[in-house]
Design a protein around this motif. Structure first.
Motif, PDB file in Angstrom:
ATOM      1  N   ILE A  98      -9.600   1.694  -4.823  1.00 49.36           N
ATOM      2  CA  ILE A  98     -10.395   0.635  -3.600  1.00 49.36           C
ATOM      3  C   ILE A  98     -12.073   1.798  -3.028  1.00 49.36           C
ATOM      4  CG2 ILE A  98     -10.561   0.369  -1.196  1.00 49.36           C
ATOM      5  CD1 ILE A  98      -9.941  -2.067  -2.922  1.00 49.36           C
ATOM      6  N   THR A  99     -11.949   3.207  -2.818  1.00 49.54           N
ATOM      7  CA  THR A  99     -12.491   3.930  -2.184  1.00 49.54           C
ATOM      8  C   THR A  99     -14.016   4.068  -2.966  1.00 49.54           C
ATOM      9  OG1 THR A  99     -11.193   6.164  -2.887  1.00 49.54           O
ATOM     10  CG2 THR A  99     -11.428   5.371  -1.723  1.00 49.54           C
TER      11      THR A  99
ATOM     12  N   THR B 121      -5.794   7.132  -3.461  1.00 54.38           N
ATOM     13  CA  THR B 121      -5.241   6.443  -4.650  1.00 54.38           C
ATOM     14  C   THR B 121      -4.499   5.251  -4.467  1.00 54.38           C
ATOM     15  OG1 THR B 121      -3.046   7.767  -3.211  1.00 54.38           O
ATOM     16  CG2 THR B 121      -3.897   9.280  -5.197  1.00 54.38           C
ATOM     17  N   GLU B 122      -5.627   4.784  -3.703  1.00 51.92           N
ATOM     18  CA  GLU B 122      -4.692   2.928  -3.693  1.00 51.92           C
ATOM     19  C   GLU B 122      -5.883   2.488  -4.404  1.00 51.92           C
ATOM     20  OE1 GLU B 122      -3.927   1.547   0.236  1.00 51.92           O
ATOM     21  OE2 GLU B 122      -4.024   3.232   1.018  1.00 51.92           O
ATOM     22  N   ASN B 123      -5.002   0.895  -5.140  1.00 53.40           N
ATOM     23  CA  ASN B 123      -6.267   0.129  -5.577  1.00 53.40           C
ATOM     24  C   ASN B 123      -5.653  -1.349  -5.342  1.00 53.40           C
ATOM     25  OD1 ASN B 123      -3.975   1.213  -7.720  1.00 53.40           O
ATOM     26  ND2 ASN B 123      -4.316  -0.704  -9.031  1.00 53.40           N
TER      27      ASN B 123
ATOM     28  N   THR C 175       1.138  -5.242  -6.567  1.00 51.74           N
ATOM     29  CA  THR C 175      -0.690  -5.843  -5.662  1.00 51.74           C
ATOM     30  C   THR C 175       0.057  -4.434  -4.106  1.00 51.74           C
ATOM     31  OG1 THR C 175       0.838  -7.302  -5.023  1.00 51.74           O
ATOM     32  CG2 THR C 175      -0.582  -7.677  -6.744  1.00 51.74           C
ATOM     33  N   GLU C 176      -1.300  -4.729  -3.910  1.00 50.93           N
ATOM     34  CA  GLU C 176      -1.385  -3.806  -2.951  1.00 50.93           C
ATOM     35  C   GLU C 176      -0.954  -2.229  -3.242  1.00 50.93           C
ATOM     36  OE1 GLU C 176      -1.055  -4.118   1.229  1.00 50.93           O
ATOM     37  OE2 GLU C 176      -1.340  -6.348   0.859  1.00 50.93           O
ATOM     38  N   SER C 177      -0.891  -1.850  -4.475  1.00 49.03           N
ATOM     39  CA  SER C 177      -0.880  -0.652  -5.488  1.00 49.03           C
ATOM     40  C   SER C 177      -1.232   0.794  -4.995  1.00 49.03           C
ATOM     41  CB  SER C 177      -0.850  -0.933  -6.676  1.00 49.03           C
ATOM     42  OG  SER C 177      -1.588  -1.076  -7.553  1.00 49.03           O
ATOM     43  N   ASP C 178      -0.789   1.325  -5.811  1.00 45.71           N
ATOM     44  CA  ASP C 178      -1.141   2.794  -5.144  1.00 45.71           C
ATOM     45  C   ASP C 178      -1.065   3.384  -6.781  1.00 45.71           C
ATOM     46  OD1 ASP C 178      -1.233   5.422  -4.322  1.00 45.71           O
ATOM     47  OD2 ASP C 178      -1.403   5.014  -2.477  1.00 45.71           O
ATOM     48  N   ARG C 179      -1.710   4.262  -7.462  1.00 48.20           N
ATOM     49  CA  ARG C 179      -1.568   4.750  -8.554  1.00 48.20           C
ATOM     50  C   ARG C 179      -0.198   6.308  -8.477  1.00 48.20           C
ATOM     51  NH1 ARG C 179      -6.612   4.478 -11.248  1.00 48.20           N
ATOM     52  NH2 ARG C 179      -7.360   2.523 -11.045  1.00 48.20           N
ATOM     53  N   GLN C 180      -0.198   6.681  -7.213  1.00 43.18           N
ATOM     54  CA  GLN C 180       0.914   7.566  -6.971  1.00 43.18           C
ATOM     55  C   GLN C 180       2.685   7.008  -7.774  1.00 43.18           C
ATOM     56  OE1 GLN C 180       0.656  10.418  -2.946  1.00 43.18           O
ATOM     57  NE2 GLN C 180      -0.053   8.197  -3.410  1.00 43.18           N
ATOM     58  N   PHE C 181       2.537   5.571  -7.372  1.00 45.72           N
ATOM     59  CA  PHE C 181       3.549   4.943  -7.744  1.00 45.72           C
ATOM     60  C   PHE C 181       3.725   4.045  -9.204  1.00 45.72           C
ATOM     61  CE2 PHE C 181       6.609   1.169  -7.109  1.00 45.72           C
ATOM     62  CZ  PHE C 181       7.382   1.641  -6.851  1.00 45.72           C
TER      63      PHE C 181
ATOM     64  N   ARG D 105       0.953  -1.317   0.361  1.00 41.72           N
ATOM     65  CA  ARG D 105       0.199   0.112  -0.281  1.00 41.72           C
ATOM     66  C   ARG D 105       0.594   0.856  -0.271  1.00 41.72           C
ATOM     67  NH1 ARG D 105      -3.975  -0.129   4.888  1.00 41.72           N
ATOM     68  NH2 ARG D 105      -5.107   1.580   3.469  1.00 41.72           N
ATOM     69  N   PHE D 106       1.766   1.279  -0.804  1.00 39.74           N
ATOM     70  CA  PHE D 106       3.186   2.482  -0.962  1.00 39.74           C
ATOM     71  C   PHE D 106       3.227   2.940   1.024  1.00 39.74           C
ATOM     72  CE2 PHE D 106       3.506   6.134  -3.461  1.00 39.74           C
ATOM     73  CZ  PHE D 106       4.999   6.130  -3.704  1.00 39.74           C
ATOM     74  N   LYS D 107       3.206   1.931   1.783  1.00 43.36           N
ATOM     75  CA  LYS D 107       3.277   2.605   2.604  1.00 43.36           C
ATOM     76  C   LYS D 107       5.101   3.705   3.378  1.00 43.36           C
ATOM     77  CE  LYS D 107       1.160  -0.394   5.512  1.00 43.36           C
ATOM     78  NZ  LYS D 107       0.651  -0.964   6.451  1.00 43.36           N
ATOM     79  N   HIS D 108       5.653   3.175   2.423  1.00 46.86           N
ATOM     80  CA  HIS D 108       7.097   3.482   2.315  1.00 46.86           C
ATOM     81  C   HIS D 108       7.410   4.628   0.951  1.00 46.86           C
ATOM     82  CE1 HIS D 108       8.427   0.686   5.336  1.00 46.86           C
ATOM     83  NE2 HIS D 108       7.572  -0.416   4.921  1.00 46.86           N
ATOM     84  N   LYS D 109       6.346   5.367   1.288  1.00 47.49           N
ATOM     85  CA  LYS D 109       6.804   6.676  -0.031  1.00 47.49           C
ATOM     86  C   LYS D 109       7.733   7.628   0.076  1.00 47.49           C
ATOM     87  CE  LYS D 109       2.276   7.535   0.337  1.00 47.49           C
ATOM     88  NZ  LYS D 109       1.281   7.391   1.508  1.00 47.49           N
ATOM     89  N   ASP D 110       7.886   7.840   1.777  1.00 48.10           N
ATOM     90  CA  ASP D 110       9.132   7.963   1.952  1.00 48.10           C
ATOM     91  C   ASP D 110      10.780   7.441   0.934  1.00 48.10           C
ATOM     92  OD1 ASP D 110       8.939   6.555   3.774  1.00 48.10           O
ATOM     93  OD2 ASP D 110      10.521   7.232   5.066  1.00 48.10           O
ATOM     94  N   LYS D 111      10.414   6.665   0.826  1.00 52.92           N
ATOM     95  CA  LYS D 111      11.938   5.521   0.194  1.00 52.92           C
ATOM     96  C   LYS D 111      11.548   5.945  -1.138  1.00 52.92           C
ATOM     97  CE  LYS D 111      13.402   3.831   4.008  1.00 52.92           C
ATOM     98  NZ  LYS D 111      13.005   2.812   5.308  1.00 52.92           N
TER      99      LYS D 111
END
Length: 226
Positions: free
Chosen positions: A56-57, A72-74, A37-43, A12-18
């Motif tokens: 998902i929203t 932004t998550e899918n 998987t557990e992806s995010d449109r920002q990545f 879920r792009f939890k480590h977006k700081d990296k």
């Protein structure tokens, strides 16, 4: 011919700081097909073509979710250097997506998925596995397949699995002549399986990345067919 296929659960792009380290790892795979998987449109990946499950929203209020999701998550994203032939319907458009791609080796139905919305310890998991089996059974009749993503099941050890899921997938793969190319990887629940007719006499090299799981709680998996 040569083809490289990769998959990675990015948590879920939890480590977006990296994010730059994550981008670099993905870039290093030089994959022709990348399933996140557990992806995010920002990545966003640098590919000619991309296909995503809905955000998902946008899911119905009664859709089972483990936690609150960001806008932004899918669940699954497919990135490809190969053009689209056709999109195919799946049992659950929020967690499984199937894009038929025109590859140099012939058309390939790339089925990206997460098996088990809430992991493999919930009462619904068996039903979700059955739905995936039905998808594979139906779609494999249409042409060669690549099933790729988070299976929530290891196949070579006791790392994380259920007997039901393991037997169900191995049975359908045998029935439909699909090779689980990552079967022997230890501590591995993210897998890549490809139709035997598509693999043919090509050799297969499997590699793993993010081994220390600092950028996600999953290792990345890459298969090189050559």
């Amino acid at each position: 011919m040569e083809m490289i296929i990769s998959t990675w659960n990015i948590e879920r792009f939890k480590h977006k700081d990296k994010d730059q380290q994550m981008y670099q790892l993905c870039h290093e795979q030089k994959a022709d097909i990348m399933v996140l998987t557990e992806s995010d449109r920002q990545f966003k990946q640098n590919y000619s073509y991309e296909f995503h499950t809905p955000l998902i929203t946008q899911a119905p209020a009664d859709y089972p979710l483990p936690a609150r999701y960001e806008d932004t998550e899918n669940r699954v994203s497919i990135y490809s250097n190969y053009p689209l032939v056709k999109m195919h319907e799946t049992h659950d458009k929020y967690t499984a997506i199937c894009a038929e791609l025109a590859t140099d080796c012939g058309n390939l139905l790339v089925y990206g998925t997460i098996v088990g919305i809430l992991g493999n310890r919930t009462a619904t998991f068996k039903d979700e596995v059955r739905h995936h089996i039905e998808d594979i059974q139906r779609l494999s009749k249409l042409g060669n397949m690549c099933i790729c993503g988070d299976f929530n099941c290891s196949f070579s050890d006791n790392y994380y699995f259920t007997n039901f899921a393991r037997k169900s997938f191995l049975n359908i793969f045998e029935q439909e002549n699909i090779k689980l190319l990552t079967k022997e990887q230890t501590e591995c629940i993210d897998h890549i399986a490809v139709s035997g007719d598509f693999v043919g006499d090509m050799k297969c090299k499997v590699s793993e990345w993010n081994l220390e799981k600092k950028l996600s709680d999953h290792k990345g998996i890459t298969v090189e067919l050559y």
